[in-house]
Write a protein that holds these residues in place. Structure first.
Motif, short mmCIF file in Angstrom:
data_model
loop_
_atom_site.label_atom_id
_atom_site.label_comp_id
_atom_site.label_asym_id
_atom_site.label_seq_id
_atom_site.Cartn_x
_atom_site.Cartn_y
_atom_site.Cartn_z
N ASP A 16 -124.19 -60.40 4.05
CA ASP A 16 -123.78 -59.36 5.08
C ASP A 16 -124.69 -58.53 5.89
O ASP A 16 -124.82 -58.31 6.90
N SER A 17 -126.13 -58.65 5.18
CA SER A 17 -127.18 -58.12 5.61
C SER A 17 -127.87 -58.94 6.84
O SER A 17 -129.05 -58.60 7.37
N VAL A 18 -127.57 -60.18 7.02
CA VAL A 18 -128.38 -61.04 7.82
C VAL A 18 -128.66 -60.58 9.20
O VAL A 18 -129.47 -60.67 9.94
N GLY A 19 -127.54 -59.85 9.94
CA GLY A 19 -127.84 -59.47 11.26
C GLY A 19 -128.80 -58.45 11.15
O GLY A 19 -129.83 -58.28 12.34
N LEU A 20 -128.87 -57.68 10.34
CA LEU A 20 -130.03 -56.39 10.37
C LEU A 20 -131.24 -57.26 10.04
O LEU A 20 -132.24 -56.78 10.60
N ARG A 21 -131.29 -58.34 9.39
CA ARG A 21 -132.71 -58.97 9.23
C ARG A 21 -133.17 -59.55 10.35
O ARG A 21 -134.45 -59.67 10.49
N VAL A 22 -132.36 -60.21 11.06
CA VAL A 22 -132.60 -60.75 12.46
C VAL A 22 -133.03 -59.63 13.19
O VAL A 22 -134.14 -59.84 13.97
N ALA A 23 -132.61 -58.68 13.36
CA ALA A 23 -133.07 -57.44 14.16
C ALA A 23 -134.26 -56.86 13.82
O ALA A 23 -135.14 -56.54 14.71
N GLU A 24 -134.44 -57.11 12.49
CA GLU A 24 -135.97 -56.49 12.07
C GLU A 24 -137.07 -57.61 12.44
O GLU A 24 -138.06 -56.95 12.80
N GLU A 25 -136.67 -58.93 12.56
CA GLU A 25 -137.68 -59.79 12.95
C GLU A 25 -138.06 -59.71 14.38
O GLU A 25 -138.91 -59.89 15.03
N LEU A 26 -136.91 -59.35 15.15
CA LEU A 26 -136.97 -59.23 16.70
C LEU A 26 -137.67 -57.90 17.21
O LEU A 26 -138.20 -58.11 18.33
N LYS A 27 -137.68 -56.70 16.43
CA LYS A 27 -138.37 -55.46 16.91
C LYS A 27 -139.79 -55.87 17.30
O LYS A 27 -140.25 -55.53 18.39
N ARG A 29 -141.57 -58.61 17.97
CA ARG A 29 -141.50 -59.58 19.11
C ARG A 29 -140.98 -59.02 20.72
O ARG A 29 -141.50 -59.50 21.59
N LEU A 30 -140.13 -58.05 20.70
CA LEU A 30 -139.64 -57.42 22.09
C LEU A 30 -140.28 -55.94 22.11
O LEU A 30 -139.75 -55.31 22.88
N ALA A 31 -141.49 -55.59 21.32
CA ALA A 31 -141.85 -54.17 21.31
C ALA A 31 -142.44 -53.66 22.71
O ALA A 31 -142.02 -52.42 23.03
N GLY A 32 -142.87 -54.47 23.37
CA GLY A 32 -143.51 -54.04 24.71
C GLY A 32 -142.25 -54.29 26.02
O GLY A 32 -142.67 -53.79 27.01
N ARG A 33 -141.15 -54.62 25.40
CA ARG A 33 -140.11 -54.59 26.85
C ARG A 33 -139.17 -53.19 26.79
O ARG A 33 -138.55 -52.91 25.76
N THR A 34 -139.63 -52.44 27.64
CA THR A 34 -138.98 -51.14 27.90
C THR A 34 -137.39 -51.26 28.41
O THR A 34 -136.72 -50.22 28.04
N ASP A 35 -136.86 -52.38 28.73
CA ASP A 35 -135.66 -52.67 29.13
C ASP A 35 -134.63 -53.21 28.20
O ASP A 35 -133.58 -53.36 28.29
N ILE A 36 -135.32 -53.19 26.77
CA ILE A 36 -134.54 -53.64 25.61
C ILE A 36 -134.64 -52.66 24.61
O ILE A 36 -135.89 -52.32 24.12
N GLU A 37 -133.50 -52.46 24.02
CA GLU A 37 -133.54 -51.64 22.60
C GLU A 37 -132.90 -52.81 21.41
O GLU A 37 -132.00 -53.19 21.67
N VAL A 38 -133.79 -52.66 20.53
CA VAL A 38 -133.18 -53.18 19.30
C VAL A 38 -133.15 -52.23 18.36
O VAL A 38 -133.81 -51.54 17.69
N SER A 39 -131.74 -52.61 17.77
CA SER A 39 -131.31 -51.57 16.84
C SER A 39 -130.68 -52.25 15.69
O SER A 39 -130.22 -53.38 15.65
N GLU A 40 -130.05 -51.42 14.94
CA GLU A 40 -129.21 -51.97 13.68
C GLU A 40 -128.22 -50.88 13.41
O GLU A 40 -128.16 -49.74 13.68
N ASP A 41 -126.93 -51.27 13.22
CA ASP A 41 -125.65 -50.68 12.78
C ASP A 41 -124.92 -51.28 11.66
O ASP A 41 -125.17 -52.57 11.42
N ASN A 42 -123.87 -50.54 11.15
CA ASN A 42 -122.82 -51.19 10.29
C ASN A 42 -121.40 -50.95 10.76
O ASN A 42 -120.62 -51.06 9.72
N TRP A 43 -121.28 -50.85 12.08
CA TRP A 43 -119.89 -50.57 12.37
C TRP A 43 -119.35 -51.47 13.29
O TRP A 43 -120.08 -52.26 13.99
N GLY A 44 -118.15 -51.62 13.41
CA GLY A 44 -117.56 -52.73 14.52
C GLY A 44 -116.39 -51.85 15.36
O GLY A 44 -116.32 -50.64 15.29
N GLY A 45 -115.60 -52.72 16.00
CA GLY A 45 -114.61 -51.99 16.73
C GLY A 45 -115.05 -50.90 17.74
O GLY A 45 -115.74 -50.94 18.80
#
Length: 159
Positions: A16-27, A29-45
């Motif tokens: 269930d943590s895989v989405g968080l782990r992918v976001a960690e890997e992306l941060k 790689r996308l750190a220089g992009r001011t138009d993109i926010e990479v974040s984690e959460d645990n809620w839906g709906g």
């Protein structure tokens, strides 16, 4: 155009943590992009919809269980998301939540600008700090899938 890349999951539950782990890997790689926010959460709906307010595009990364082989990467739209990430009967699926938000006048990405990268999970019930081997092996492919979607949504802008 502002883009939200959001990894979902529970860090205490194996796959269930895989989405968080992918976001960690992306941060990084996308750190220089001011138009993109990479974040984690645990809620839906409704809470997931609220998190998208003010963004033009969104890519959501989450574990999914469809019966495919563990580690399979799925690409879905809001209308194709089969889960709602909540045990609450008062919560709704993402498509319904987005419609509620739009009717309330909230600035949300259009459905065509929202993508879900689902990683087929093997075990979403066991407490553990690591994903199962097949899901762990899928993380680099999920990262590349997100980057590919980002390029497509951005019209080929460099990463």
């Amino acid at each position: 155009m502002k883009t939200l890349i959001l990894g979902l999951g529970n860090p205490l539950v194996t796959d269930d943590s895989v989405g968080l782990r992918v976001a960690e890997e992306l941060k990084p790689r996308l750190a220089g992009r001011t138009d993109i926010e990479v974040s984690e959460d645990n809620w839906g709906g409704l809470r997931l919809m609220e998190r998208m307010i003010g963004f033009d595009r969104a890519i959501v990364i989450d574990a999914i269980q469809t019966g495919a082989a563990p580690g399979t990467i799925h690409q879905l739209t809001p209308d194709g998301i089969p889960t709602q990430r909540s045990a609450s009967a008062h919560d709704v699926n993402l498509s319904t939540a987005l419609e509620f938000g739009r009717q309330a006048g909230m600035r949300l990405p259009e459905n065509r600008h929202i993508q879900l990268v689902g990683i087929e999970a093997q075990d979403i019930l066991t407490f553990g700090e690591r994903c199962t081997p097949s899901v762990q092996a899928a993380i680099p492919r999920a990262v590349e899938a997100v980057l590919h979607i980002l390029d497509a949504l951005s019209g080929g802008e460099p990463r």
